[in-house]
Structure formats: C-alpha cells, structure tokens
Write an enzyme that holds these catalytic residues in place. Structure first.
Site, PDB file in Angstrom:
ATOM      1  CG  HIS A   1      -4.399  -0.196   5.801  1.00 41.52           C
ATOM      2  ND1 HIS A   1      -5.767  -0.052   5.697  1.00 41.52           N
ATOM      3  CD2 HIS A   1      -4.117  -1.404   5.239  1.00 41.52           C
ATOM      4  CE1 HIS A   1      -6.275  -1.122   5.099  1.00 41.52           C
ATOM      5  NE2 HIS A   1      -5.304  -1.966   4.817  1.00 41.52           N
TER       6      HIS A   1
ATOM      7  CG  HIS B   1      -7.152  -5.456   7.669  1.00 42.61           C
ATOM      8  ND1 HIS B   1      -6.652  -6.605   7.088  1.00 42.61           N
ATOM      9  CD2 HIS B   1      -6.806  -4.435   6.841  1.00 42.61           C
ATOM     10  CE1 HIS B   1      -6.032  -6.288   5.945  1.00 42.61           C
ATOM     11  NE2 HIS B   1      -6.099  -4.979   5.785  1.00 42.61           N
TER      12      HIS B   1
ATOM     13  CG  HIS C   1      -9.211  -3.523   2.647  1.00 42.23           C
ATOM     14  ND1 HIS C   1      -8.535  -3.698   1.472  1.00 42.23           N
ATOM     15  CD2 HIS C   1      -8.257  -3.588   3.619  1.00 42.23           C
ATOM     16  CE1 HIS C   1      -7.254  -3.877   1.706  1.00 42.23           C
ATOM     17  NE2 HIS C   1      -7.064  -3.818   3.003  1.00 42.23           N
TER      18      HIS C   1
ATOM     19  CD  GLU D   1     -13.948   8.985  22.853  1.00 43.18           C
ATOM     20  OE1 GLU D   1     -14.167   7.790  23.077  1.00 43.18           O
ATOM     21  OE2 GLU D   1     -12.878   9.538  23.094  1.00 43.18           O
TER      22      GLU D   1
ATOM     23  CD  GLU E   1      -2.896  -1.348   0.222  1.00 45.17           C
ATOM     24  OE1 GLU E   1      -2.915  -0.507  -0.700  1.00 45.17           O
ATOM     25  OE2 GLU E   1      -3.641  -2.327   0.276  1.00 45.17           O
TER      26      GLU E   1
HETATM   27  P1  13P Z   1       1.108  -5.536   3.023  1.00 47.52           P
HETATM   28  O1  13P Z   1       1.525  -6.785   3.759  1.00 47.52           O
HETATM   29  O2  13P Z   1       1.700  -5.460   1.644  1.00 47.52           O
HETATM   30  O3  13P Z   1       1.364  -4.299   3.848  1.00 47.52           O
HETATM   31  O4  13P Z   1      -0.461  -5.632   2.779  1.00 47.52           O
HETATM   32  C1  13P Z   1      -1.343  -5.757   3.853  1.00 47.52           C
HETATM   33  C2  13P Z   1      -2.648  -5.072   3.635  1.00 47.52           C
HETATM   34  O5  13P Z   1      -3.362  -4.817   4.563  1.00 47.52           O
HETATM   35  C3  13P Z   1      -3.041  -4.681   2.242  1.00 47.52           C
HETATM   36  O6  13P Z   1      -4.123  -3.814   2.255  1.00 47.52           O
HETATM   37 ZN    ZN Z   2      -5.335  -3.962   4.138  1.00 46.52          ZN
END
Ligand code: 13P
Ligand code: ZN
Length: 273
Positions: free
Chosen positions: A140, A142, A211, A170, A116
């Site tokens: 980023h 999940h 995602h 909050e 990413e």
């Molecule tokens: P990477 O292992 O390449 O960072 O990818 C993980 C991910 O969350 C892709 O969106």
């Molecule tokens: Zn991801």
C-alpha cells in the site's frame, strides 16, 4: 540464521526504501506485508519467539491459519525501515482460527502491525486462493499522481483502467486485468478490507479514492514494478490533462486489440468501449 540476514527480510526492507525514495511514503504513509514461505521461516527459527500473546486481527482470515507474515509497523516511517528494521517491521503469525495474530519477531518497544492489517490479510487470503499460492506481497502506497486522478476521473474501474492503459503502451501488458476503484472510505478497518479484497479477486491493483493504492504480486520486484508502472501512467495522464482537456491522438480500442494478440494478453472488452 538471523531474520535480518535472510533474503526475504532484505528484499522487504529494500522495497520499503525504494518506495520511500519515490516519495510515496510521507511520514508513516503506506504499509507492506509479505507471506513468508515455510522454508524461509524455518531458516530463521533461532530468531523467532512465541512468547507474545495473541491479539485480534479485526477480521477473519481462515485461509491463512498458521501462516507467517513480515509486516510494517503502525505509525512507523518507511524511511526508517532500513536503518531500524526491528522497530519499524515485524513478523507475525496468524492463529488456527484466522481471527488473531501474535508477534514473533521485531516490532520492538510495544510496536503493532500496520493499522491496515485487515486489508493486507484479506487481500492475501483472496490472492493465495486465486493464484494457487503464487502471490505473496501486498503493498500500500500513497502514490501522488494516482491520488490526484481520484479527484478528476469518475471513480469507475472501466474509466481508471482505460485512462491508465492509454497513458503508456506497457500498461495493458503489465496489468491486463485492469484496476479496481474503491470509493472514499474510512481506512484501517474491516469494511474497507472487505471492499478491497472483493476487487483483488479480479485485479492486482486497487485504487483507494483520495488515499492511495494497493498492489498484489508474486515477488517484491514484481509488486513494486506494478505500483511504479501504475503511478508512472498516472503521472503522464496528469501532465496531459494539465496541458489540455482534449487528447490530439491516443491508443485506440483497435490498437489495444492488436497489442493483446501480439503480447498474448487477454483484455476484457469492458475496457475497450
Ligand atoms: P500505518 O502506519 O498504520 O501502516 O498506516 C499508514 C497508512 O497509510 C494508513 O492507510
Ligand atoms: Zn494509507
């Protein structure tokens, strides 16, 4: 000083571990990047090597020419960052054209920066400009409950912002600009990077449908705290929706306007429908 003795590297590794402990980083899920300050990179100069060749970023970020970033590696597990940082993480430098990077520390044994990287760097470029250089962290993760909501709420900035704000008092104070939503797209490329960085001009949070989320902030603590606040609100909303399809009572637009005055935040009327 060695990279791993520096407070920026230690803060980076702590944040990766904190995210892992929350359960937001299954396998190699998620990635993290930090725009390193000039004085910080100078302080670890003894550990930096400029022998690697330049590689394409996959997009162009002229606003970041010459800058150094600490990044997580592609395919690396967040849960291993603290144990094996030189394999799981690295430091890269962007070239003068903003089209290529080279690895100057870590990512041992042929490791590469996160897939990413285009989204991380395009977000950094936008945020550097929009915040006068204050924002340095792009994260980023999940986050489970936020992802769940992308299956049941309309994928609109107005709806996600309002629903999250209503879920915890909050929230409008922590993310007064709201959150943006990116429809499902193939991850890892320039197209999703362009769509995300466009939202990052306005917001500090971008939801990726089915995602995860991207957050931007000044420090590791503030950026992690932002993701944590969003995900906590999402968890509350998932619980509420699991109990009932109709809220008995909630925070109203009039309540939000009062809150905005007392807390000195500006809340866009677009979200107070
Ligand atoms: P990477 O292992 O390449 O960072 O990818 C993980 C991910 O969350 C892709 O969106
Ligand atoms: Zn991801």
């Amino acid at each position: 000083m060695k990279v791993l003795q520096s407070s920026f590297a230690q803060g980076f590794i702590k944040m990766a571990n904190d995210g892992y402990m929350q359960g937001w980083h299954e396998r190699n899920g998620g990635n993290l990047s930090y725009r390193i300050k000039e004085a910080e990179i100078a302080s670890v100069a003894e550990d930096i090597s400029f022998h690697d060749k330049y590689m394409p970023i996959g997009t162009t970020v002229p606003g970041l020419a010459g800058e150094f970033f600490m990044v997580t590696g592609s395919g690396k597990f967040f849960g291993n960052c603290s144990m094996d940082p030189e394999n799981c993480c690295g430091i890269i430098q962007v070239d003068d054209s903003g089209e290529q990077y080279r690895t100057v520390w870590g990512l041992k044994n042929g490791g590469r920066p996160t897939s990413e990287l285009p989204t991380h760097l395009m977000n950094h470029e936008v945020k550097k400009e929009a915040t006068g250089g204050a924002h340095r962290v792009i994260y980023h993760c999940h986050a489970t409950n936020l992802i769940a909501l992308t299956f049941v709420l309309p994928l609109e900035d107005e709806v996600f912002t309002r629903e999250l704000w209503e879920s915890a008092t909050e929230c409008p104070v922590v993310f007064p600009a709201g959150v943006g939503v990116v429809e499902w797209m193939v991850p890892g490329g320039r197209e999703i990077a362009v769509a995300t960085s466009k939202l990052m001009r306005i917001y500090d949070v971008a939801v990726w449908a089915h995602h995860g989320m991207f957050c931007s902030g000044e420090t590791f603590d503030l950026t992690f705290g932002l993701a944590h606040t969003v995900e906590k609100a999402a968890e509350i909303l998932v619980k509420v929706r699991s109990m009932t399809s109709k809220k008995q009572q909630t925070i109203t637009p009039a309540d939000f306007r009062k809150l905005a005055v007392d807390f000195g935040v500006k809340l866009d009327e677009r979200f107070l429908y």
